[in-house]
Design a protein around this motif. Structure first.
Motif, PDB file in Angstrom:
ATOM      1  N   SER A 106       0.807  -1.218   0.000  1.00  8.13           N
ATOM      2  CA  SER A 106       0.000   0.000   0.000  1.00  8.13           C
ATOM      3  C   SER A 106       0.840   1.268   0.000  1.00  8.13           C
ATOM      4  O   SER A 106       0.316   2.354  -0.247  1.00  8.13           O
ATOM      5  CB  SER A 106      -0.991  -0.003   1.168  1.00  8.13           C
ATOM      6  OG  SER A 106      -0.374   0.342   2.386  1.00  8.13           O
ATOM      7  N   GLY A 109       0.249   2.026  -3.203  1.00  6.80           N
ATOM      8  CA  GLY A 109      -1.187   2.075  -3.424  1.00  6.80           C
ATOM      9  C   GLY A 109      -1.813   0.756  -3.812  1.00  6.80           C
ATOM     10  O   GLY A 109      -1.246   0.018  -4.619  1.00  6.80           O
ATOM     11  N   GLY A 125     -10.552   2.943  -4.201  1.00  8.01           N
ATOM     12  CA  GLY A 125      -9.151   3.291  -4.400  1.00  8.01           C
ATOM     13  C   GLY A 125      -8.830   3.599  -5.847  1.00  8.01           C
ATOM     14  O   GLY A 125      -7.680   3.849  -6.205  1.00  8.01           O
ATOM     15  N   PRO A 135      -5.074   5.994  -4.441  1.00  8.07           N
ATOM     16  CA  PRO A 135      -5.378   4.612  -4.046  1.00  8.07           C
ATOM     17  C   PRO A 135      -5.507   4.461  -2.532  1.00  8.07           C
ATOM     18  O   PRO A 135      -5.221   5.388  -1.761  1.00  8.07           O
ATOM     19  CB  PRO A 135      -4.150   3.848  -4.552  1.00  8.07           C
ATOM     20  CG  PRO A 135      -3.041   4.835  -4.400  1.00  8.07           C
ATOM     21  CD  PRO A 135      -3.657   6.163  -4.765  1.00  8.07           C
ATOM     22  N   LEU A 136      -5.912   3.269  -2.127  1.00 10.68           N
ATOM     23  CA  LEU A 136      -5.977   2.928  -0.705  1.00 10.68           C
ATOM     24  C   LEU A 136      -4.560   2.721  -0.163  1.00 10.68           C
ATOM     25  O   LEU A 136      -3.696   2.201  -0.859  1.00 10.68           O
ATOM     26  CB  LEU A 136      -6.772   1.636  -0.504  1.00 10.68           C
ATOM     27  CG  LEU A 136      -8.250   1.687  -0.840  1.00 10.68           C
ATOM     28  CD1 LEU A 136      -8.821   0.275  -0.880  1.00 10.68           C
ATOM     29  CD2 LEU A 136      -8.997   2.545   0.163  1.00 10.68           C
ATOM     30  N   SER A 161      -8.465   6.077   1.762  1.00  9.40           N
ATOM     31  CA  SER A 161      -8.042   7.025   0.733  1.00  9.40           C
ATOM     32  C   SER A 161      -8.978   8.222   0.777  1.00  9.40           C
ATOM     33  O   SER A 161     -10.037   8.187   1.403  1.00  9.40           O
ATOM     34  CB  SER A 161      -8.051   6.385  -0.659  1.00  9.40           C
ATOM     35  OG  SER A 161      -9.363   6.106  -1.075  1.00  9.40           O
TER      36      SER A 161
END
Length: 175
Positions: A106, A109, A125, A135-136, A161
């Motif tokens: 992450s 992302g 995301g 994104p998340l 996000s």
């Protein structure tokens, strides 16, 4: 200056309103090759991945996953905060490794495909407005062994996000 959007009303659907999430799949934001968008329905019709990429399904404890959105207007700016949380169950090495891989991935992302208990899939995301630019990312992870033998162990994580649009339905799902 653009004119404001006209109000068109809202008709509540006569359909199931059951909550809950059935399945969550995560993928690297960079693995999205294309997303087809249907403007008249304001939804995604397909999600294509780069060659060799897959959607990784993460199993979670029953009734522990939740997706939420918070719409805000601050100083004239409109935003939508997305949060996806799930409990991976036991406090053990497998759940630790899963959280670690999600946390590391992450950093660049991730995008989630979420299937609700009512059968709809939607994308979190990734948005029509920003693509994979918002994104998340891992917001938090909590774990506990419990204090006594009758306590359950748990490892929970939350991804989030911020962008300017609600998550959109994915008609031809991937899960």
């Amino acid at each position: 200056m653009s004119s404001p959007m006209a109000l068109s009303g809202f008709a509540r659907a006569c359909a199931k309103r059951n909550g809950g999430i059935e399945k969550i799949g995560l993928l690297r934001a960079a693995d999205i090759a294309s997303v087809e968008y249907n403007a008249s329905g304001d939804l995604f019709t397909s999600l294509s991945l780069t060659p060799g990429a897959t959607v990784a399904v993460y199993q979670f404890d029953e009734d522990s996953a939740e997706y939420s959105e918070v719409h805000r207007r601050t100083d004239g700016s409109y935003s939508v905060e997305h949060r996806l949380s799930m409990s991976l169950g036991r406090f053990d090495s497998s759940s630790r490794e899963a959280v670690e891989e999600i946390a590391l991935t992450s950093e660049c992302g991730v995008v989630a495909v979420v299937r609700t208990c009512s059968g709809e899939e939607f994308v979190v995301g990734y948005s029509q407005e920003f693509g994979a630019e918002r994104p998340l990312r891992l917001l938090s992870s909590e774990a506990t062994t419990g204090a006594k033998p009758s306590d359950a162990t748990c490892r929970k994580l939350t991804l989030g996000s911020l962008d300017t649009a609600s998550a959109r339905v994915l008609v031809n799902g991937v899960l």
